[in-house]
Design an enzyme around this catalytic site. Sequence first.
Site, PDB file in Angstrom:
ATOM      1  N   HIS A 118      24.421 -53.380  41.390  1.00 45.49           N
ATOM      2  CA  HIS A 118      25.374 -52.631  40.553  1.00 45.49           C
ATOM      3  C   HIS A 118      26.690 -52.411  41.271  1.00 45.49           C
ATOM      4  CE1 HIS A 118      22.765 -49.784  42.708  1.00 45.49           C
ATOM      5  NE2 HIS A 118      23.838 -49.012  42.827  1.00 45.49           N
ATOM      6  N   PHE A 119      27.721 -52.233  40.465  1.00 53.55           N
ATOM      7  CA  PHE A 119      29.065 -51.939  40.954  1.00 53.55           C
ATOM      8  C   PHE A 119      29.436 -50.549  40.465  1.00 53.55           C
ATOM      9  CE2 PHE A 119      30.652 -56.118  42.424  1.00 53.55           C
ATOM     10  CZ  PHE A 119      29.592 -56.913  42.029  1.00 53.55           C
ATOM     11  N   HIS A 120      30.030 -49.755  41.352  1.00 48.08           N
ATOM     12  CA  HIS A 120      30.520 -48.424  40.977  1.00 48.08           C
ATOM     13  C   HIS A 120      32.011 -48.521  40.665  1.00 48.08           C
ATOM     14  CE1 HIS A 120      27.076 -46.087  42.824  1.00 48.08           C
ATOM     15  NE2 HIS A 120      26.977 -47.188  43.535  1.00 48.08           N
ATOM     16  N   GLN A 136      22.163 -48.138  49.500  1.00 52.86           N
ATOM     17  CA  GLN A 136      21.745 -48.458  48.122  1.00 52.86           C
ATOM     18  C   GLN A 136      20.483 -47.682  47.781  1.00 52.86           C
ATOM     19  OE1 GLN A 136      20.983 -52.641  47.403  1.00 52.86           O
ATOM     20  NE2 GLN A 136      20.675 -52.346  45.204  1.00 52.86           N
ATOM     21  N   ASP A 141      27.372 -43.081  35.223  1.00 57.17           N
ATOM     22  CA  ASP A 141      26.518 -42.635  36.326  1.00 57.17           C
ATOM     23  C   ASP A 141      26.099 -41.191  36.056  1.00 57.17           C
ATOM     24  OD1 ASP A 141      25.691 -41.589  38.989  1.00 57.17           O
ATOM     25  OD2 ASP A 141      26.398 -43.539  39.698  1.00 57.17           O
TER      26      ASP A 141
HETATM   27  P1  AMP Z   1      23.431 -46.759  44.837  1.00 56.85           P
HETATM   28  O1  AMP Z   1      23.108 -45.665  45.806  1.00 56.85           O
HETATM   29  O2  AMP Z   1      24.655 -47.553  45.187  1.00 56.85           O
HETATM   30  O3  AMP Z   1      22.205 -47.588  44.620  1.00 56.85           O
HETATM   31  O4  AMP Z   1      23.819 -46.054  43.470  1.00 56.85           O
HETATM   32  C1  AMP Z   1      22.904 -45.726  42.475  1.00 56.85           C
HETATM   33  C2  AMP Z   1      23.664 -44.877  41.513  1.00 56.85           C
HETATM   34  O5  AMP Z   1      22.879 -44.754  40.354  1.00 56.85           O
HETATM   35  C3  AMP Z   1      23.968 -43.453  42.006  1.00 56.85           C
HETATM   36  O6  AMP Z   1      25.352 -43.229  41.914  1.00 56.85           O
HETATM   37  C4  AMP Z   1      23.170 -42.566  41.051  1.00 56.85           C
HETATM   38  O7  AMP Z   1      23.855 -41.383  40.750  1.00 56.85           O
HETATM   39  C5  AMP Z   1      23.018 -43.463  39.837  1.00 56.85           C
HETATM   40  N1  AMP Z   1      21.842 -43.260  39.002  1.00 56.85           N
HETATM   41  C6  AMP Z   1      20.548 -43.109  39.392  1.00 56.85           C
HETATM   42  N2  AMP Z   1      19.739 -43.054  38.319  1.00 56.85           N
HETATM   43  C7  AMP Z   1      20.536 -43.191  37.230  1.00 56.85           C
HETATM   44  C8  AMP Z   1      20.293 -43.242  35.829  1.00 56.85           C
HETATM   45  N3  AMP Z   1      19.058 -43.126  35.305  1.00 56.85           N
HETATM   46  N4  AMP Z   1      21.357 -43.403  34.987  1.00 56.85           N
HETATM   47  C9  AMP Z   1      22.596 -43.506  35.488  1.00 56.85           C
HETATM   48  N5  AMP Z   1      22.900 -43.469  36.795  1.00 56.85           N
HETATM   49  C10 AMP Z   1      21.882 -43.326  37.659  1.00 56.85           C
END
Ligand code: AMP
Length: 139
Positions: free
Chosen positions: A102-104, A96, A33
């Site tokens: 996606h999974f964190h 989101q 991330d």
């Molecule tokens: P969500 O809010 O659950 O949709 O999480 C999206 C995640 O993607 C966040 O933790 C961001 O920091 C991460 N993110 C956004 N753009 C990128 C990218 N280009 N590469 C890696 N992580 C990203």
Amino acid sequence: MAYDSNNIFAKILRGEASCISVYEDDHTLAFMDLMPQADGHVLIIPKEAAENLLDLSEAGAQACIRTTRRVAIAVKKALGVEGIHVAQLNGAAAGQTVPHCHFHVIPHATGTVLRMHAAIRAPEETLKAMAERIKACLA
Ligand code: AMP
């Protein structure tokens, strides 16, 4: 809502945008991330075009949870933390921000507070160093 194939994770899957990957198989990709809530924060995505978990096929969900578990074990070992936070948000109303499922996987050491969600971009060298440590524990 129809899947938006211009989202950043779809571009990563097509090779149109870069990522710092830690793991890939036929059905999933795991990468760092860019704005980690803790050092070692990894995202796991299905290769299937699905906006969230509710849209994902059962096979896609199984593949994601398999990879998520595998990555979580490696992150715990690599970072030496006591806890692992696994999160998965569905829909803007739930927070989101990227409309591809996606999974964190977020390492959580005792007594620490996670950084804000998607807020502070980490230096590329830090992300690459973390990825190497995690990859070594996936082998
Ligand atoms: P969500 O809010 O659950 O949709 O999480 C999206 C995640 O993607 C966040 O933790 C961001 O920091 C991460 N993110 C956004 N753009 C990128 C990218 N280009 N590469 C890696 N992580 C990203």
